[in-house]
Design a protein around this motif. Structure first.
Motif, PDB file in Angstrom:
ATOM      1  N   MET A 278      -7.906  20.943 -13.970  1.00 57.06           N
ATOM      2  CA  MET A 278      -6.638  20.438 -14.517  1.00 57.06           C
ATOM      3  C   MET A 278      -5.806  19.804 -13.402  1.00 57.06           C
ATOM      4  N   GLY A 279      -5.846  20.417 -12.222  1.00 59.01           N
ATOM      5  CA  GLY A 279      -5.162  19.832 -11.063  1.00 59.01           C
ATOM      6  C   GLY A 279      -5.740  18.466 -10.718  1.00 59.01           C
ATOM      7  N   ILE A 280      -7.080  18.362 -10.763  1.00 57.24           N
ATOM      8  CA  ILE A 280      -7.729  17.067 -10.496  1.00 57.24           C
ATOM      9  C   ILE A 280      -7.291  16.046 -11.550  1.00 57.24           C
ATOM     10  N   THR A 281      -7.196  16.497 -12.791  1.00 60.53           N
ATOM     11  CA  THR A 281      -6.757  15.603 -13.877  1.00 60.53           C
ATOM     12  C   THR A 281      -5.358  15.059 -13.596  1.00 60.53           C
ATOM     13  N   LEU A 282      -4.461  15.937 -13.211  1.00 63.47           N
ATOM     14  CA  LEU A 282      -3.071  15.517 -12.977  1.00 63.47           C
ATOM     15  C   LEU A 282      -2.968  14.565 -11.779  1.00 63.47           C
ATOM     16  N   VAL A 283      -3.683  14.879 -10.713  1.00 59.83           N
ATOM     17  CA  VAL A 283      -3.610  14.030  -9.518  1.00 59.83           C
ATOM     18  C   VAL A 283      -4.246  12.664  -9.780  1.00 59.83           C
ATOM     19  N   SER A 284      -5.455  12.678 -10.375  1.00 56.33           N
ATOM     20  CA  SER A 284      -6.131  11.402 -10.639  1.00 56.33           C
ATOM     21  C   SER A 284      -5.352  10.571 -11.661  1.00 56.33           C
TER      22      SER A 284
END
Lengths: 249, 161
Positions: free
Chosen positions: A102-108
């Motif tokens: 989810m963190g990767i989703t938000l950053v990307s």
């Protein structure tokens, strides 16, 4: 009392199944890397920035999958007659991996937004509900870290997981329920029409396979590590009890 | 690990903890979540519809012309002008057109025939924006010769919701 799983920790927590899943993950990730950066064409409007999609969409999918897995494992713990802590450890491991994705989703998504929308962040319905989901599962992991016995931990976190998973439909359909800066779904659109170039779609689907295999590999390893941690904690408790018993003699 | 039994101040054993039923707790938590969902839903519906369509300005509640709003429309073909650090263009939605002025370069993939959201205030007949965001559709087409023309033509004719 035997603690063989702990003494065998140095041998690792891999099995033939996890190694196979790991190989699938590596092979599919290799294609995503090549396909996403080289083989697929730029998009007609977004240009090269569309390549972020091959990370953003699969990571969002895996985060959903992880949180649903956590809910299913939690329900299994609560409903099972034996109250197996194995279900709880799968729930915890899945939530940990889900929060990472989810963190990767938000950053990307933020980087993609800067390149296409012209801004890193806006409090629009999709972005707001996604960040709310992310914070909810951070809270879930915090609750898992509270004190108590293993079963107390399992019970309270299972109830929280079953409530938290209800946010996922709100996140997914936020772009339909409200007017959002975020575009609607392209593959899982409500009209069933996939609006994507063939090679882009293929690479995206391989990305979903790659990220899903990575998720499975991570969760299988992590839940075994959590099992070992529980055993170590139980052993410490046994030693402490033995010491107290010894004091009485 | 400290296993010393807990005692109260007068050293008497603590009273056993009351066991509340799990179901009561679950029902209360579910009620809280449902109430929270209703509140968030109402809040989002009334206040966080991210934008007003251009044809709703002065018509729809929350889209009053005398307040700061966000409007959405497609940048009209041939309307885009940049001069002295200022960008002006017109955007349309459902045949309603609004002139927009923005101090600066909108950034992103801003161009003609693309849906945008402009943040600002209507002053007279012109919308003075201090932020422009580009919306892109959920269609992903490969970039190559003829398709560019088709896509641009389609983008200019489409009106996204």
């Amino acid at each position: 009392m035997s603690f063989s799983p702990v003494t065998q920790a140095s041998k690792g927590v891999g099995t033939p199944t996890t190694r196979l899943i790991g190989l699938i993950a590596i092979a599919s990730l290799a294609w995503v890397l090549f396909g996403g950066l080289v083989a697929t064409p730029p998009e007609v409007t977004q240009g090269e920035s569309v390549r972020i999609m091959y990370v953003h969409v699969p990571s969002a999918w895996v985060a959903y999958l992880a949180f649903i897995t956590t809910a299913v494992a939690s329900a299994s713990y609560l409903l099972s007659r034996r109250r197996s802590l194995g279900f709880d450890r799968v729930a915890g491991a899945s939530a940990e991996v889900g929060v990472v994705f989810m963190g990767i989703t938000l950053v990307s998504g933020s980087l993609w937004g800067r390149l296409t929308w012209g801004t890193f962040w806006q409090w629009d319905p999709r972005l707001t509900t996604t960040s709310f989901l992310f914070v909810t599962y951070l809270g879930y992991l915090a609750v898992r870290g509270l004190g108590g016995t293993h079963h107390q931990r399992a019970k309270r976190s299972a109830i929280l997981a079953l409530l938290a998973v209800l946010e996922i439909p709100l996140v997914h359909f936020s772009v339909v329920l409200w007017r959002s800066l975020h575009q609607r779904a392209s593959v899982l659109s409500t009209d069933g029409d996939v609006k994507m170039d063939g090679l882009m779609l293929f690479t995206l689907l391989v990305g979903v396979v790659a990220f899903t295999a990575t998720f499975a590999w991570l969760v299988m390893h992590r839940q075994r590590v959590l099992a070992m941690r529980d055993i170590v904690e139980s052993r410490k408790l046994d030693v402490a009890i033995a010491q107290r018993t010894g004091e009485g003699n | 690990m400290d296993l010393t039994p807990r005692t109260s101040a007068d050293n008497a054993p603590l009273a056993p903890r009351k066991r509340k039923t799990t179901w009561t707790t679950i029902v209360v938590l579910v009620a809280i979540v449902v109430a929270g969902g209703v509140i968030v839903s109402q809040f989002l519906t009334s206040a966080i519809d991210y934008y007003c369509n251009a044809d709703e300005v002065g018509v729809r509640e929350g889209c009053e012309a005398d307040r700061r709003i966000r409007i959405q429309g497609t940048v009209d073909e041939g309307s885009l002008e940049s001069a002295a650090g200022s960008t002006s263009f017109s955007l349309s939605f459902n045949d309603v057109t609004i002139n927009v002025v923005y101090e600066g370069d909108p950034g992103g993939i801003f161009q003609e025939c693309i849906p945008v959201v402009a943040h600002g205030r209507l002053v007279g007949d012109t919308f003075e924006a201090n932020r422009i965001e580009v919306r892109h559709s959920n269609e992903y087409m490969a970039e190559n010769g003829d398709r560019v023309t088709d896509a641009e033509a389609k983008a200019c004719s489409q009106q996204t919701g």
